[in-house]
Enzyme design. Sequence first.
Site, PDB file in Angstrom:
ATOM      1  N   GLU A 189       6.134   2.232  16.772  1.00 54.60           N
ATOM      2  CA  GLU A 189       5.884   1.019  15.977  1.00 54.60           C
ATOM      3  C   GLU A 189       6.169  -0.252  16.761  1.00 54.60           C
ATOM      4  O   GLU A 189       5.403  -1.203  16.701  1.00 54.60           O
ATOM      5  CB  GLU A 189       6.817   0.993  14.748  1.00 54.60           C
ATOM      6  CG  GLU A 189       6.344   1.768  13.559  1.00 54.60           C
ATOM      7  CD  GLU A 189       7.333   1.670  12.400  1.00 54.60           C
ATOM      8  OE1 GLU A 189       6.878   1.491  11.280  1.00 54.60           O
ATOM      9  OE2 GLU A 189       8.563   1.789  12.619  1.00 54.60           O
TER      10      GLU A 189
ATOM     11  N   LYS B 239       9.809   4.924  15.169  1.00 52.38           N
ATOM     12  CA  LYS B 239      10.402   3.625  15.535  1.00 52.38           C
ATOM     13  C   LYS B 239       9.894   3.183  16.903  1.00 52.38           C
ATOM     14  O   LYS B 239       9.492   2.045  17.086  1.00 52.38           O
ATOM     15  CB  LYS B 239      11.934   3.691  15.565  1.00 52.38           C
ATOM     16  CG  LYS B 239      12.631   3.768  14.248  1.00 52.38           C
ATOM     17  CD  LYS B 239      12.712   2.470  13.491  1.00 52.38           C
ATOM     18  CE  LYS B 239      11.573   2.290  12.560  1.00 52.38           C
ATOM     19  NZ  LYS B 239      11.463   2.993  11.340  1.00 52.38           N
TER      20      LYS B 239
ATOM     21  N   GLU C 117      11.474  10.243  12.882  1.00 57.97           N
ATOM     22  CA  GLU C 117      11.771   8.833  12.602  1.00 57.97           C
ATOM     23  C   GLU C 117      12.019   8.073  13.919  1.00 57.97           C
ATOM     24  O   GLU C 117      11.567   6.940  14.083  1.00 57.97           O
ATOM     25  CB  GLU C 117      12.973   8.743  11.648  1.00 57.97           C
ATOM     26  CG  GLU C 117      13.459   7.349  11.320  1.00 57.97           C
ATOM     27  CD  GLU C 117      12.407   6.427  10.721  1.00 57.97           C
ATOM     28  OE1 GLU C 117      11.322   6.879  10.327  1.00 57.97           O
ATOM     29  OE2 GLU C 117      12.680   5.211  10.676  1.00 57.97           O
TER      30      GLU C 117
ATOM     31  N   CYS D  49      -0.695  -9.218   3.268  1.00 49.58           N
ATOM     32  CA  CYS D  49      -0.926 -10.629   2.945  1.00 49.58           C
ATOM     33  C   CYS D  49       0.196 -11.218   2.092  1.00 49.58           C
ATOM     34  O   CYS D  49       0.728 -10.554   1.206  1.00 49.58           O
ATOM     35  CB  CYS D  49      -2.224 -10.790   2.160  1.00 49.58           C
ATOM     36  SG  CYS D  49      -3.643 -10.060   2.974  1.00 49.58           S
TER      37      CYS D  49
ATOM     38  N   ASN E 226      -4.314 -11.390  -2.281  1.00 53.36           N
ATOM     39  CA  ASN E 226      -3.717 -10.224  -1.635  1.00 53.36           C
ATOM     40  C   ASN E 226      -4.290  -9.011  -2.360  1.00 53.36           C
ATOM     41  O   ASN E 226      -4.314  -8.986  -3.583  1.00 53.36           O
ATOM     42  CB  ASN E 226      -2.186 -10.287  -1.797  1.00 53.36           C
ATOM     43  CG  ASN E 226      -1.491  -9.033  -1.299  1.00 53.36           C
ATOM     44  OD1 ASN E 226      -2.052  -8.271  -0.515  1.00 53.36           O
ATOM     45  ND2 ASN E 226      -0.264  -8.822  -1.740  1.00 53.36           N
ATOM     46  N   GLY E 227      -4.788  -8.015  -1.595  1.00 53.27           N
ATOM     47  CA  GLY E 227      -5.371  -6.827  -2.231  1.00 53.27           C
ATOM     48  C   GLY E 227      -6.746  -6.549  -1.669  1.00 53.27           C
ATOM     49  O   GLY E 227      -7.137  -7.142  -0.650  1.00 53.27           O
TER      50      GLY E 227
ATOM     51  N   LYS F 174       4.653  -4.886   6.500  1.00 48.91           N
ATOM     52  CA  LYS F 174       5.895  -4.399   5.903  1.00 48.91           C
ATOM     53  C   LYS F 174       5.625  -3.718   4.580  1.00 48.91           C
ATOM     54  O   LYS F 174       6.163  -2.670   4.270  1.00 48.91           O
ATOM     55  CB  LYS F 174       6.838  -5.584   5.696  1.00 48.91           C
ATOM     56  CG  LYS F 174       8.174  -5.235   5.065  1.00 48.91           C
ATOM     57  CD  LYS F 174       9.071  -4.590   6.082  1.00 48.91           C
ATOM     58  CE  LYS F 174      10.375  -4.122   5.503  1.00 48.91           C
ATOM     59  NZ  LYS F 174      10.964  -3.062   6.360  1.00 48.91           N
TER      60      LYS F 174
ATOM     61  N   TRP G 155      -3.528 -10.413   6.450  1.00 45.87           N
ATOM     62  CA  TRP G 155      -3.496  -9.193   7.250  1.00 45.87           C
ATOM     63  C   TRP G 155      -4.886  -8.584   7.101  1.00 45.87           C
ATOM     64  O   TRP G 155      -5.256  -8.137   6.022  1.00 45.87           O
ATOM     65  CB  TRP G 155      -2.414  -8.256   6.703  1.00 45.87           C
ATOM     66  CG  TRP G 155      -2.115  -7.065   7.532  1.00 45.87           C
ATOM     67  CD1 TRP G 155      -1.338  -7.021   8.646  1.00 45.87           C
ATOM     68  CD2 TRP G 155      -2.567  -5.717   7.305  1.00 45.87           C
ATOM     69  NE1 TRP G 155      -1.267  -5.731   9.126  1.00 45.87           N
ATOM     70  CE2 TRP G 155      -2.012  -4.911   8.323  1.00 45.87           C
ATOM     71  CE3 TRP G 155      -3.378  -5.116   6.338  1.00 45.87           C
ATOM     72  CZ2 TRP G 155      -2.245  -3.545   8.413  1.00 45.87           C
ATOM     73  CZ3 TRP G 155      -3.601  -3.752   6.428  1.00 45.87           C
ATOM     74  CH2 TRP G 155      -3.037  -2.989   7.458  1.00 45.87           C
TER      75      TRP G 155
ATOM     76  N   ARG H  31       6.054  -9.683   6.310  1.00 52.45           N
ATOM     77  CA  ARG H  31       5.153  -8.715   5.672  1.00 52.45           C
ATOM     78  C   ARG H  31       4.036  -8.265   6.623  1.00 52.45           C
ATOM     79  O   ARG H  31       3.376  -7.266   6.368  1.00 52.45           O
ATOM     80  CB  ARG H  31       4.519  -9.341   4.418  1.00 52.45           C
ATOM     81  CG  ARG H  31       5.533  -9.661   3.350  1.00 52.45           C
ATOM     82  CD  ARG H  31       4.931 -10.547   2.282  1.00 52.45           C
ATOM     83  NE  ARG H  31       3.930  -9.864   1.486  1.00 52.45           N
ATOM     84  CZ  ARG H  31       4.194  -9.172   0.383  1.00 52.45           C
ATOM     85  NH1 ARG H  31       5.436  -9.068  -0.033  1.00 52.45           N
ATOM     86  NH2 ARG H  31       3.231  -8.598  -0.294  1.00 52.45           N
TER      87      ARG H  31
ATOM     88  N   HIS I  68       4.851  26.168  22.050  1.00 45.91           N
ATOM     89  CA  HIS I  68       3.544  26.458  21.448  1.00 45.91           C
ATOM     90  C   HIS I  68       2.540  25.341  21.720  1.00 45.91           C
ATOM     91  O   HIS I  68       1.559  25.211  20.993  1.00 45.91           O
ATOM     92  CB  HIS I  68       3.699  26.697  19.946  1.00 45.91           C
ATOM     93  CG  HIS I  68       4.569  27.870  19.631  1.00 45.91           C
ATOM     94  ND1 HIS I  68       4.224  29.159  19.970  1.00 45.91           N
ATOM     95  CD2 HIS I  68       5.788  27.944  19.054  1.00 45.91           C
ATOM     96  CE1 HIS I  68       5.182  29.986  19.591  1.00 45.91           C
ATOM     97  NE2 HIS I  68       6.150  29.269  19.038  1.00 45.91           N
TER      98      HIS I  68
HETATM   99  C1  G6P Z   1       4.805   0.382   5.958  1.00 48.17           C
HETATM  100  C2  G6P Z   1       6.020  -0.114   6.715  1.00 48.17           C
HETATM  101  C3  G6P Z   1       6.970   1.047   6.988  1.00 48.17           C
HETATM  102  C4  G6P Z   1       7.330   1.736   5.682  1.00 48.17           C
HETATM  103  C5  G6P Z   1       6.075   2.180   4.909  1.00 48.17           C
HETATM  104  C6  G6P Z   1       6.433   2.632   3.501  1.00 48.17           C
HETATM  105  O1  G6P Z   1       4.057   1.208   6.754  1.00 48.17           O
HETATM  106  O2  G6P Z   1       5.632  -0.703   7.939  1.00 48.17           O
HETATM  107  O3  G6P Z   1       8.154   0.555   7.587  1.00 48.17           O
HETATM  108  O4  G6P Z   1       8.121   2.846   5.959  1.00 48.17           O
HETATM  109  O5  G6P Z   1       5.189   1.079   4.770  1.00 48.17           O
HETATM  110  O6  G6P Z   1       6.932   1.527   2.789  1.00 48.17           O
HETATM  111  P1  G6P Z   1       7.870   1.619   1.531  1.00 48.17           P
HETATM  112  O7  G6P Z   1       8.125   0.184   1.152  1.00 48.17           O
HETATM  113  O8  G6P Z   1       7.108   2.353   0.472  1.00 48.17           O
HETATM  114  O9  G6P Z   1       9.101   2.341   1.940  1.00 48.17           O
END
Ligand code: G6P
Length: 609
Positions: free
Chosen positions: A489, A486, A482, A2, A99-100, A604, A74, A27, A505
């Site tokens: 996501e 990506k 990673e 949010c 937010n929260g 985000k 969100w 965000r 395995h």
């Molecule tokens: C969310 C974001 C990711 C990020 C993760 C950790 O899930 O979508 O891209 O890696 O948070 O965020 P931070 O700000 O702690 O790296």
Amino acid sequence: MCGIVGAVAQRDVVPILVEGLRRLEYRGYDSAGVAVIDGDAHLARTRSVGKVRDLEARLDGHMAGATGIAHTRWATHGRPATENAHPHICRKTVALVHNGIIENHEELRRAQTKLGFEFTSDTDTEVIVHEIYRHLADTHDLLEAVRRALPALRGAYALGVITSEAPGRLVAARRGCPLVVGLGIGEHFIASDVAALLPVTQRFIFLEEGDVADLTRERVTIYDASGQIVERPVKQSELSADAVARGEYRHYMLKEIYEQPRAITDTLTNRIGLHHVYDEAFGTGAAAIFDTIEAVQIVACGTSYHAGLIGRYWFEALAEIPCSVEVASEFRYRRPRLAPHTLFVTLSQSGETADTLAALAHAKTIGVEHTLAICNVPESALVRQSGLALLTQAGPEIGVASTKAFTTQLVALLLLVASLGRRGHLGGDGERRIVGLLRTLPVLTEQALSLDAAVQSWVPAFANKQHALFLGRGTQYPVAMEGALKLKEISYIHAEAYPAGELKHGPLALVDADMPVVAVAPGNELFEKLHSNLQEVRARGGELFVFADAKNGITADERTHVITVPPTDDLMAPVVYTVLLQLLAYHVAVSKGADIDQPRNLAKSVTVE
Ligand code: G6P
């Protein structure tokens, strides 16, 4: 997650609020809304599901007011729907954005229902606005009403509140979620982060835990958690309004992928001398603390966690320091046992991730003495709550899928490995080698970016697939993780990463013509082993997509596609190969027409548990 914007001014604040929301879009959100006190001192509100542009279309010049709040939501409690979108209003008098998460909302809802309050949403937020209204009815003072309401709330919040009873006033509060105050001339603002307010101000106050801020056009008064008036430092942001602009790039993610050579250079600047790393880069007193360190515990979430996993290989192999890595949401609820003289390292782009902050707090309660944050946001809670900090200089990262923050975290980890390692096994020579290699990294990253067209040529092989496997060994295993993250996501293709040795395995059972297998194969001593694993895939009819160091000499054939990567020292390979996997995910997602910068369901900055 949010986003909040608020303003109290003489001019109409609706355009400022909408522009602020647009700047918070990154965000992650599913609905948006704005409320103002209009010229007749009435509360007016517009909300909509979908994008900020949908909200704007609804507003279409119909609403104006000099005091207002706005929000991108969100969904946590209650589905994305107009009635659940913020601002929430109580009895046409108080409007609030939040937010929260309020953990005791059910209990409060029951009590308030008995008192005759009506609920129009399924959110946990609505109880806050009713609680504030209850106290406003007694006190007729918005600040006092908010201060009396807060103790009833259990959980995390950043709040902005306005009332038709006091048209020129905006009250804000934070506990557990970020909130900044922006200072203008004859007008003041609040927002979840500075990016939202850059078109209207460059001067900010970062609220501390438990702070309540009372904003009018003339002044900003801040009260700390004990209710005392406090002076918080005013920070001048060096970001310009267009520092968060997309420029010529089609998406922020692509811009941020291409910014990596610059971001890496900036992260190294002033941190390294000719042959060594400056201990001062980690904060005051770092040198003396590092002299005592015997183990490292890394805690992080998401992409940052993957950076930590790569760091572990380096701490143990190069510096010979025992290192553990754990996702923050697990660490915080375990009963971890840490060795004496452990350096507790948190990795986070935002510095506001709730689980990472909670893990840090937990570490302190179990006696950890030395904490270090590797973070991209200087004013974040994580940096403030850590003893030491090394700031990555990636610049604002807007795309939800983290790219440049990740590679600069790897650079920061290597600086830490060099600094701690110098004191032991690695020695001055090892440090000199790391520093020398880091200097070459921006150019290596440029070279990886120059393979963009070759990466794009692979897109058709992925665009219609449901699944993909990513393989790597050693530090390339977390790189493969990673790459898989990506892809899932942003393209919504189910992707899993495996250490290549684990293939037989289990996951080998999945390999067939519909399962593209991506492998990262730098030229290291594990290549022969990886090569055998790739043969296992080929023998089962799988189609291979290999990023391979030129010196490995892998040849392409009908079912083996190879992109040859310029020879790269093993230590730099995680950054180089990650860039290629970022490009792959990006182009596959573009071909699928996905929402690259704001993937569905994701946020985000995850400021709730
Ligand atoms: C969310 C974001 C990711 C990020 C993760 C950790 O899930 O979508 O891209 O890696 O948070 O965020 P931070 O700000 O702690 O790296």
